[in-house]
Design a protein around this motif. Structure first.
Motif, PDB file in Angstrom:
ATOM      1  N   THR A  81      15.175   4.468  -5.126  1.00  0.00           N
ATOM      2  CA  THR A  81      14.679   4.135  -3.796  1.00  0.00           C
ATOM      3  C   THR A  81      15.031   5.247  -2.867  1.00  0.00           C
ATOM      4  O   THR A  81      16.168   5.647  -2.810  1.00  0.00           O
ATOM      5  CB  THR A  81      15.315   2.840  -3.287  1.00  0.00           C
ATOM      6  OG1 THR A  81      15.006   1.828  -4.207  1.00  0.00           O
ATOM      7  CG2 THR A  81      14.760   2.474  -1.922  1.00  0.00           C
ATOM      8  N   GLU A 127       3.564   1.461  11.333  1.00  0.00           N
ATOM      9  CA  GLU A 127       3.568   0.062  11.745  1.00  0.00           C
ATOM     10  C   GLU A 127       2.543  -0.157  12.852  1.00  0.00           C
ATOM     11  O   GLU A 127       2.239  -1.276  13.230  1.00  0.00           O
ATOM     12  CB  GLU A 127       4.965  -0.344  12.216  1.00  0.00           C
ATOM     13  CG  GLU A 127       5.988  -0.223  11.098  1.00  0.00           C
ATOM     14  CD  GLU A 127       7.384  -0.545  11.561  1.00  0.00           C
ATOM     15  OE1 GLU A 127       7.543  -0.992  12.717  1.00  0.00           O
ATOM     16  OE2 GLU A 127       8.320  -0.347  10.780  1.00  0.00           O
ATOM     17  N   THR A 156      18.584   4.053  -9.173  1.00  0.00           N
ATOM     18  CA  THR A 156      17.995   3.671  -7.885  1.00  0.00           C
ATOM     19  C   THR A 156      18.598   4.562  -6.813  1.00  0.00           C
ATOM     20  O   THR A 156      19.813   4.731  -6.773  1.00  0.00           O
ATOM     21  CB  THR A 156      18.303   2.206  -7.556  1.00  0.00           C
ATOM     22  OG1 THR A 156      17.798   1.381  -8.587  1.00  0.00           O
ATOM     23  CG2 THR A 156      17.695   1.816  -6.221  1.00  0.00           C
ATOM     24  N   ARG A 205      18.378   5.818  -2.506  1.00  0.00           N
ATOM     25  CA  ARG A 205      17.840   5.638  -1.153  1.00  0.00           C
ATOM     26  C   ARG A 205      18.129   6.895  -0.357  1.00  0.00           C
ATOM     27  O   ARG A 205      19.256   7.367  -0.321  1.00  0.00           O
ATOM     28  CB  ARG A 205      18.470   4.428  -0.475  1.00  0.00           C
ATOM     29  CG  ARG A 205      18.008   4.250   0.951  1.00  0.00           C
ATOM     30  CD  ARG A 205      18.292   2.868   1.451  1.00  0.00           C
ATOM     31  NE  ARG A 205      17.479   1.902   0.734  1.00  0.00           N
ATOM     32  CZ  ARG A 205      17.566   0.591   0.876  1.00  0.00           C
ATOM     33  NH1 ARG A 205      18.464   0.084   1.694  1.00  0.00           N
ATOM     34  NH2 ARG A 205      16.775  -0.203   0.205  1.00  0.00           N
ATOM     35  N   ARG A 217       6.503   3.112 -10.942  1.00  0.00           N
ATOM     36  CA  ARG A 217       6.088   2.374  -9.758  1.00  0.00           C
ATOM     37  C   ARG A 217       6.600   3.100  -8.522  1.00  0.00           C
ATOM     38  O   ARG A 217       7.699   3.649  -8.528  1.00  0.00           O
ATOM     39  CB  ARG A 217       6.652   0.946  -9.788  1.00  0.00           C
ATOM     40  CG  ARG A 217       6.291   0.087  -8.583  1.00  0.00           C
ATOM     41  CD  ARG A 217       6.711  -1.367  -8.804  1.00  0.00           C
ATOM     42  NE  ARG A 217       8.142  -1.470  -9.047  1.00  0.00           N
ATOM     43  CZ  ARG A 217       9.053  -1.610  -8.089  1.00  0.00           C
ATOM     44  NH1 ARG A 217       8.678  -1.634  -6.813  1.00  0.00           N
ATOM     45  NH2 ARG A 217      10.332  -1.723  -8.391  1.00  0.00           N
ATOM     46  N   THR A 248       6.698   2.691  -4.074  1.00  0.00           N
ATOM     47  CA  THR A 248       6.373   1.957  -2.853  1.00  0.00           C
ATOM     48  C   THR A 248       6.863   2.755  -1.655  1.00  0.00           C
ATOM     49  O   THR A 248       7.781   3.570  -1.761  1.00  0.00           O
ATOM     50  CB  THR A 248       7.024   0.563  -2.827  1.00  0.00           C
ATOM     51  OG1 THR A 248       8.447   0.708  -2.802  1.00  0.00           O
ATOM     52  CG2 THR A 248       6.611  -0.268  -4.023  1.00  0.00           C
ATOM     53  N   ASN A 282       8.111   1.687   2.181  1.00  0.00           N
ATOM     54  CA  ASN A 282       8.459   0.542   3.020  1.00  0.00           C
ATOM     55  C   ASN A 282       8.034  -0.776   2.383  1.00  0.00           C
ATOM     56  O   ASN A 282       7.508  -1.670   3.040  1.00  0.00           O
ATOM     57  CB  ASN A 282       7.845   0.671   4.414  1.00  0.00           C
ATOM     58  CG  ASN A 282       8.704   1.519   5.326  1.00  0.00           C
ATOM     59  OD1 ASN A 282       9.773   1.982   4.939  1.00  0.00           O
ATOM     60  ND2 ASN A 282       8.231   1.732   6.543  1.00  0.00           N
ATOM     61  N   GLY A 283       8.234  -0.868   1.065  1.00  0.00           N
ATOM     62  CA  GLY A 283       7.966  -2.098   0.338  1.00  0.00           C
ATOM     63  C   GLY A 283       6.520  -2.312  -0.051  1.00  0.00           C
ATOM     64  O   GLY A 283       6.203  -3.277  -0.757  1.00  0.00           O
ATOM     65  N   ARG A 284       5.642  -1.420   0.361  1.00  0.00           N
ATOM     66  CA  ARG A 284       4.218  -1.553   0.022  1.00  0.00           C
ATOM     67  C   ARG A 284       3.856  -0.532  -1.046  1.00  0.00           C
ATOM     68  O   ARG A 284       4.339   0.595  -1.033  1.00  0.00           O
ATOM     69  CB  ARG A 284       3.354  -1.352   1.259  1.00  0.00           C
ATOM     70  CG  ARG A 284       3.658  -2.336   2.393  1.00  0.00           C
ATOM     71  CD  ARG A 284       2.863  -1.995   3.632  1.00  0.00           C
ATOM     72  NE  ARG A 284       1.425  -2.162   3.426  1.00  0.00           N
ATOM     73  CZ  ARG A 284       0.496  -1.812   4.294  1.00  0.00           C
ATOM     74  NH1 ARG A 284       0.854  -1.236   5.442  1.00  0.00           N
ATOM     75  NH2 ARG A 284      -0.775  -2.011   4.034  1.00  0.00           N
ATOM     76  N   THR A 319      11.063   4.077   4.003  1.00  0.00           N
ATOM     77  CA  THR A 319      11.767   3.962   2.726  1.00  0.00           C
ATOM     78  C   THR A 319      10.767   4.088   1.585  1.00  0.00           C
ATOM     79  O   THR A 319       9.743   3.405   1.590  1.00  0.00           O
ATOM     80  CB  THR A 319      12.466   2.596   2.614  1.00  0.00           C
ATOM     81  OG1 THR A 319      13.349   2.414   3.705  1.00  0.00           O
ATOM     82  CG2 THR A 319      13.233   2.493   1.309  1.00  0.00           C
ATOM     83  N   THR A 320      11.090   4.934   0.636  1.00  0.00           N
ATOM     84  CA  THR A 320      10.240   5.105  -0.536  1.00  0.00           C
ATOM     85  C   THR A 320      11.013   4.723  -1.790  1.00  0.00           C
ATOM     86  O   THR A 320      12.165   5.109  -1.947  1.00  0.00           O
ATOM     87  CB  THR A 320       9.776   6.566  -0.673  1.00  0.00           C
ATOM     88  OG1 THR A 320       9.052   6.937   0.487  1.00  0.00           O
ATOM     89  CG2 THR A 320       8.911   6.767  -1.906  1.00  0.00           C
ATOM     90  N   THR A 321      10.385   3.932  -2.651  1.00  0.00           N
ATOM     91  CA  THR A 321      10.993   3.560  -3.926  1.00  0.00           C
ATOM     92  C   THR A 321      10.193   4.187  -5.062  1.00  0.00           C
ATOM     93  O   THR A 321       8.974   4.064  -5.100  1.00  0.00           O
ATOM     94  CB  THR A 321      11.007   2.031  -4.105  1.00  0.00           C
ATOM     95  OG1 THR A 321      11.718   1.445  -3.035  1.00  0.00           O
ATOM     96  CG2 THR A 321      11.636   1.648  -5.434  1.00  0.00           C
TER      97      THR A 321
END
Length: 473
Positions: A15, A30, A79, A81, A104, A106, A108-110, A136-138
């Motif tokens: 993340t 946003e 993981t 961040r 995978r 994402t 910001n959770g998207r 935030t990028t995961t």
């Protein structure tokens, strides 16, 4: 790195938090405000010697890596961040990542689209990222990390040892085990947790904050709170004897020694203390919250690396090599070049620290060493006139002799020109004014002239930028 030899240095989820006020990653959108004219972030920051390293559009301020490694299969998972600031609105951005399978992503959770282009991982978020916003990028990825061959033929990246592995990053190797902005101009704090089979130790930068058993495995959580360039990050996994103490100034010290190198490393913990204290008196306050060393058993590596707070040694180091790598904590690690062409600000300074140590410990004077280099009688003087130290001709040459030996000669000529009082004031001011930041050769020359009150243009033109051997020593 060291000139004797060169000093340089998944199945899981990573993340990454990137801040939207820096060149490369920007805050996830946003609202529509601030996204007008959003563009893709660039691949590379335009470094003259490594044009594809780093990424445009963001400035990382913190990485959080949670890694899991199994030596028998050489599988890594984790993981992370990462927080950063962005300088422009972005429609997409890049991370540096060599090898490994991305499962995978994402933002910001998207869900975010991911595309691999060689060592570039291009992420396109669901919405454009406005300038000035944290996001935030995961990244979920897995695989066997790669060993990378540098332009000069040396090995870095993820390197297996007889009982584990080590991650080494100078100049490109960090992207073999975590995605990020892999250029020295983008420094960040790091939290690295490494889970390994029980009985092994995982050593990283900074201080060990927590150690916990997780079934048949052990997790080691390391915290490096001061900014660090990605090439200075490390993880060393293996069987280590650990020596903890504090220096006389109560600075925490952590030295990990492979048992195969124990016989030749009996004095290393005491030497780390002695050298850290001597260099603190010589160059100014130690710039980090801990000191130490990693002495591994990897004799074919043929270089040491100044990994932040704990220099990495592939086998038992001699005293001069310890002096060199620990001097990098000031020169290279705390004060980091903006671009790789200024490598002499790392290596010339660390080499001159060796000269000062010898002078201060009943050896040759720095002036005698300078003359031995000029005459070609010092063992390390071969090839020092091949090119100007401030102008390496290619990426393959940034660790060559002119950057080290002739770089040190530049500093000695400066010392002769301005006198000891002004010279040591210059060094201490350099590390104080640029503490935990990036700087370049132009700034060092300007500082030298400001403190000395002298025009030093000719000196630097001849010794730093001039081609060939100067006529007079």
């Amino acid at each position: 790195m060291s000139a004797r030899p060169h000093s340089r240095a998944l199945v899981g989820a990573l993340t990454i938090v990137l801040c939207a006020a820096c060149t490369g990653g920007a805050g996830a959108r946003e609202a529509d405000g601030g996204t007008h004219g959003a563009r893709p972030g660039s691949a590379g920051v335009g470094d003259a010697l490594f044009p594809k390293l780093g990424n445009g559009g963001y400035d990382v301020t913190g990485y959080r890596l949670d890694l899991d490694y199994t030596p028998d299969s050489n599988r890594l998972k984790g993981t992370a961040r990462i927080t950063a600031r962005a300088t422009s609105a972005l429609s997409s951005f890049h991370l540096d990542l060599a090898g490994l399978h991305v499962r995978r992503t994402t933002v910001n959770g998207r869900a975010a689209e991911a595309e691999r282009r060689g060592t570039e991982l291009v992420l396109t978020p669901a919405g454009t990222l406005p300038k000035g916003r944290t996001f935030t990028t995961t990244v979920v990825y897995d695989g066997r990390p790669k060993t990378i061959t540098d332009p000069d033929g040396s090995k870095e990246g993820w390197i297996q040892t007889d009982d584990g592995a080590v991650g080494l990053g100078e100049p490109t190797g960090s992207m073999a085990w975590f995605p990020g902005n892999n250029h020295p101009s983008d420094k960040a704090a790091y939290d690295i947790t490494v889970t390994v089979p029980k009985g092994l130790t995982a050593v990283s930068n900074g201080e060990l904050k927590r150690r916990e058993n997780r079934g048949g495995r052990t997790a080691f959580h390391w915290h490096n709170g001061e900014p660090m360039a990605s090439y200075l990050a490390t993880v060393a996994v293996g069987d280590f004897d650990v020596h903890t103490t504090t220096t006389n100034g109560e600075l925490p010290q952590y030295v990990a020694v492979d048992p195969d190198e124990a016989e030749g490393s009996t004095r290393v913990p005491d030497q780390v203390t002695e050298v850290t204290e001597w260099e603190s008196r010589t160059f100014g306050r130690y710039p980090f919250s801990s000191t130490g060393a990693i002495v591994d058993h990897l004799p074919d590596l043929e270089y040491a690396l100044e990994t932040q707070t704990k220099p990495y040694f592939a086998d038992a180091p001699d005293e001069q090599l310890l002096v060199h790598e620990l001097a990098h904590q000031w020169f290279g690690n705390s004060v980091t070049p903006r671009a790789w062409k200024d490598m002499w600000l790392n290596e010339g300074f660390a080499t001159y620290a060796e000269w000062l140590w010898e002078e201060d410990h009943d050896g040759r004077t720095a002036d005698r060493i300078f003359r031995d280099f000029y005459d070609g009688t010092d063992d390390e003087s071969g090839g020092i006139w091949d090119f100007p130290p401030a102008d390496p001709p290619s990426a393959a040459k940034i660790s060559d002799a002119p950057v080290y030996g002739r770089g040190a000669m530049v500093l000695h000529k400066l010392r002769q020109a301005v006198g000891d009082k002004a010279f040591f004031t210059i060094l201490r001011t350099w590390v104080k004014e640029h503490r935990h930041a990036n700087a370049d050769t132009r700034q060092f020359i300007a500082l030298s002239e400001r403190i000395s009150g002298k025009d030093l243009g000719k000196l630097f033109d001849v010794w730093l930028y001039g081609k060939g051997k100067p006529n007079k020593p």
